[in-house]
Design a protein around this motif. Sequence first.
Motif, PDB file in Angstrom:
ATOM      1  N   LEU A 124      82.945 100.996 -46.557  1.00 55.99           N
ATOM      2  CA  LEU A 124      83.541  99.712 -46.213  1.00 55.99           C
ATOM      3  C   LEU A 124      84.348  99.820 -44.916  1.00 55.99           C
ATOM      4  N   ALA A 125      85.130 100.881 -44.786  1.00 53.39           N
ATOM      5  CA  ALA A 125      85.930 101.084 -43.580  1.00 53.39           C
ATOM      6  C   ALA A 125      85.037 101.218 -42.354  1.00 53.39           C
ATOM      7  N   LYS A 126      83.942 101.959 -42.475  1.00 49.85           N
ATOM      8  CA  LYS A 126      83.028 102.127 -41.337  1.00 49.85           C
ATOM      9  C   LYS A 126      82.443 100.790 -40.895  1.00 49.85           C
ATOM     10  N   GLU A 127      82.116  99.934 -41.855  1.00 48.37           N
ATOM     11  CA  GLU A 127      81.517  98.643 -41.534  1.00 48.37           C
ATOM     12  C   GLU A 127      82.552  97.671 -40.956  1.00 48.37           C
ATOM     13  N   LEU A 128      83.736  97.636 -41.563  1.00 48.38           N
ATOM     14  CA  LEU A 128      84.756  96.682 -41.118  1.00 48.38           C
ATOM     15  C   LEU A 128      85.380  97.081 -39.788  1.00 48.38           C
ATOM     16  N   LEU A 129      85.588  98.388 -39.597  1.00 44.26           N
ATOM     17  CA  LEU A 129      86.288  98.867 -38.405  1.00 44.26           C
ATOM     18  C   LEU A 129      85.338  99.278 -37.291  1.00 44.26           C
ATOM     19  N   ASN A 130      84.042  99.347 -37.630  1.00 42.49           N
ATOM     20  CA  ASN A 130      83.014  99.740 -36.657  1.00 42.49           C
ATOM     21  C   ASN A 130      83.341 101.097 -36.028  1.00 42.49           C
ATOM     22  N   GLU A 131      83.722 102.040 -36.881  1.00 39.11           N
ATOM     23  CA  GLU A 131      84.049 103.394 -36.435  1.00 39.11           C
ATOM     24  C   GLU A 131      83.368 104.406 -37.349  1.00 39.11           C
ATOM     25  N   GLN A 185      94.091  98.637 -49.396  1.00 42.83           N
ATOM     26  CA  GLN A 185      94.959  97.481 -49.194  1.00 42.83           C
ATOM     27  C   GLN A 185      94.812  96.946 -47.764  1.00 42.83           C
ATOM     28  N   GLU A 186      94.776  97.849 -46.798  1.00 41.00           N
ATOM     29  CA  GLU A 186      94.595  97.442 -45.396  1.00 41.00           C
ATOM     30  C   GLU A 186      93.202  96.864 -45.168  1.00 41.00           C
ATOM     31  N   LEU A 187      92.198  97.438 -45.808  1.00 44.61           N
ATOM     32  CA  LEU A 187      90.825  96.940 -45.652  1.00 44.61           C
ATOM     33  C   LEU A 187      90.669  95.542 -46.245  1.00 44.61           C
ATOM     34  N   LEU A 188      91.389  95.275 -47.337  1.00 42.79           N
ATOM     35  CA  LEU A 188      91.331  93.941 -47.935  1.00 42.79           C
ATOM     36  C   LEU A 188      91.951  92.895 -47.005  1.00 42.79           C
ATOM     37  N   LYS A 189      92.933  93.299 -46.217  1.00 39.24           N
ATOM     38  CA  LYS A 189      93.506  92.380 -45.225  1.00 39.24           C
ATOM     39  C   LYS A 189      92.451  91.998 -44.189  1.00 39.24           C
ATOM     40  N   VAL A 190      91.655  92.972 -43.772  1.00 31.50           N
ATOM     41  CA  VAL A 190      90.575  92.699 -42.811  1.00 31.50           C
ATOM     42  C   VAL A 190      89.528  91.788 -43.450  1.00 31.50           C
ATOM     43  N   CYS A 191      89.228  92.053 -44.732  1.00 27.95           N
ATOM     44  CA  CYS A 191      88.273  91.200 -45.452  1.00 27.95           C
ATOM     45  C   CYS A 191      88.743  89.747 -45.467  1.00 27.95           C
ATOM     46  N   LYS A 192      90.020  89.555 -45.705  1.00 29.65           N
ATOM     47  CA  LYS A 192      90.576  88.197 -45.753  1.00 29.65           C
ATOM     48  C   LYS A 192      90.437  87.506 -44.399  1.00 29.65           C
ATOM     49  N   GLU A 193      90.703  88.251 -43.323  1.00 30.85           N
ATOM     50  CA  GLU A 193      90.569  87.698 -41.968  1.00 30.85           C
ATOM     51  C   GLU A 193      89.132  87.278 -41.676  1.00 30.85           C
ATOM     52  N   ASP A 205      80.373  89.279 -51.707  1.00 29.12           N
ATOM     53  CA  ASP A 205      80.527  89.277 -50.245  1.00 29.12           C
ATOM     54  C   ASP A 205      80.825  90.679 -49.734  1.00 29.12           C
ATOM     55  N   LEU A 206      81.705  91.372 -50.441  1.00 25.47           N
ATOM     56  CA  LEU A 206      82.114  92.711 -50.014  1.00 25.47           C
ATOM     57  C   LEU A 206      80.929  93.672 -50.057  1.00 25.47           C
ATOM     58  N   HIS A 207      80.115  93.555 -51.094  1.00 22.73           N
ATOM     59  CA  HIS A 207      78.908  94.398 -51.180  1.00 22.73           C
ATOM     60  C   HIS A 207      77.956  94.108 -50.017  1.00 22.73           C
ATOM     61  N   GLU A 208      77.881  92.861 -49.638  1.00 19.58           N
ATOM     62  CA  GLU A 208      77.006  92.497 -48.525  1.00 19.58           C
ATOM     63  C   GLU A 208      77.491  93.121 -47.223  1.00 19.58           C
ATOM     64  N   VAL A 209      78.799  93.213 -47.040  1.00 19.36           N
ATOM     65  CA  VAL A 209      79.357  93.907 -45.879  1.00 19.36           C
ATOM     66  C   VAL A 209      78.891  95.360 -45.871  1.00 19.36           C
TER      67      VAL A 209
END
Length: 247
Positions: free
Chosen positions: A181-188, A222-230, A238-242
Amino acid sequence: MSDAKFNVGYRIIKYYFWQRYLFNKQVEKEKKNPSYQKLSTMLKEFEEEKPLLQRQQLENCTFTIFDLETTGFFPEIGDEIVSIGAVKMQGDKILKHMTYYEVINPLQTVSAETKKFTGLKRADFLKGKTLPVGLKEFLDFCKGTILVAHPASFDINFLQKRIGKWGLPSFDPEFIDSYTLAKELLNEQDCYLDDLVHRFEIMKRSRHHALNDAIMTAEIFQELLKVCKEREVETIKDLHEVNGIVI
């Protein structure tokens, strides 16, 4: 041949020609205990919960963030769980008073390297619980929640493989891999636990203690969920699709 390849090769030979026979004898004894039968029943319930959990809004979800410490990386050739740590979250709130930690006394001798790595001593293992007892308690703790691990590709797989070795029903819970999830959300690419502890300025606790690692993972999640909310990622689906998972 490198020392690492030699070591793995030696362990494979040792396992198939000696350790697995001793392990199977010990498992047969454990199967007679009530804790084994209760665990067998409980494992079947986790798959039944999945459809309901997958429809939940993230803000309404209860998560169990967990970590395993093990004797190695290869459950197929005898590596075992030596401790389990977990903490719950309600939505993006960490419930610091709701934790689980238990040392598991493995069926085989724990190496000096594993003791040094985890900080666990012989006395800890002697006071620890067998895997069926400890795992039943852990599943009691996380029943009705969504599991989160960093990376789940290791922790969930290790649980599944060891559960299979014990001749128990398959374990197929609803879970999230916070590493992916972190790799997908943060693109790192550098999204290992230590990387994200540094990135999010999380207080670093003593590593390779299952509860400490679970708490740090919860703070990362907790930080990743903040990004999800944004990004208006609102449900487990939805999260699985990410993460590239279609359910």
